[in-house]
Design an enzyme around this catalytic site. Structure first.
Site: not given
Length: 151
Positions: A67-68, A71
């Site tokens: 998920h990170e 980003h």
């Protein structure tokens, strides 16, 4: 697991899943409370909550890292990296990254705040409040009658 181990895992996932290198730092941050991880826009570093590893294990950490990294890579490329952006949502699906992490507040009980009920002497209107109030200073908003604390 140490910060060095975490750095290695993040680099491996970046190479295998995204086919791009991760060139910044990844480390644990004990000050994170409710979130599983955080991507820092200024430094491009990734912080991971160690409680997520303690409570759920390596599989949960890998999801948070994916998920990170979504980003991270979108921000580096100048595309939409925020949760509401279409680029971000498409990359989440493509990489099988979770949108949210598991609940990290397990075991904590939130204290139930005491509630107060005030009743107008004249018309009987009830007022529910979280905070106790001085009945000498306040009146009923309908008939201006005196308020009494109901026990």
């Amino acid at each position: 697991m140490t910060d060095h181990d975490l750095q290695q895992i993040v680099s491996d996932i970046s190479e295998q899943v995204f086919r791009k290198p991760f060139q910044h730092q990844a480390y644990f941050n004990k000050r994170l409370r409710t979130t599983g991880g955080r991507y820092l826009l200024q430094s491009h570093n990734i912080e991971i909550n160690p409680k997520a590893f303690e409570q759920y294990g390596l599989e949960e950490i890998e999801g948070i890292i994916r998920h990170e990294l979504c980003h991270y890579h979108l921000h580096i490329e100048g595309k939409g990296y925020q949760h509401r952006d279409a680029d971000f949502r498409m990359l989440l699906k493509k990489t099988n990254a979770p949108r949210f992490c598991s609940n990290l507040d397990q075991g904590k009980r939130r204290s139930i705040s005491k509630r107060y009920t005030y009743v107008c002497v004249k018309c009987g209107t009830k007022y529910h409040r979280k905070i106790r109030m001085n009945t000498a200073r306040y009146r009923c908003s309908k008939c201006l009658g005196q308020l009494n604390l109901k026990s």
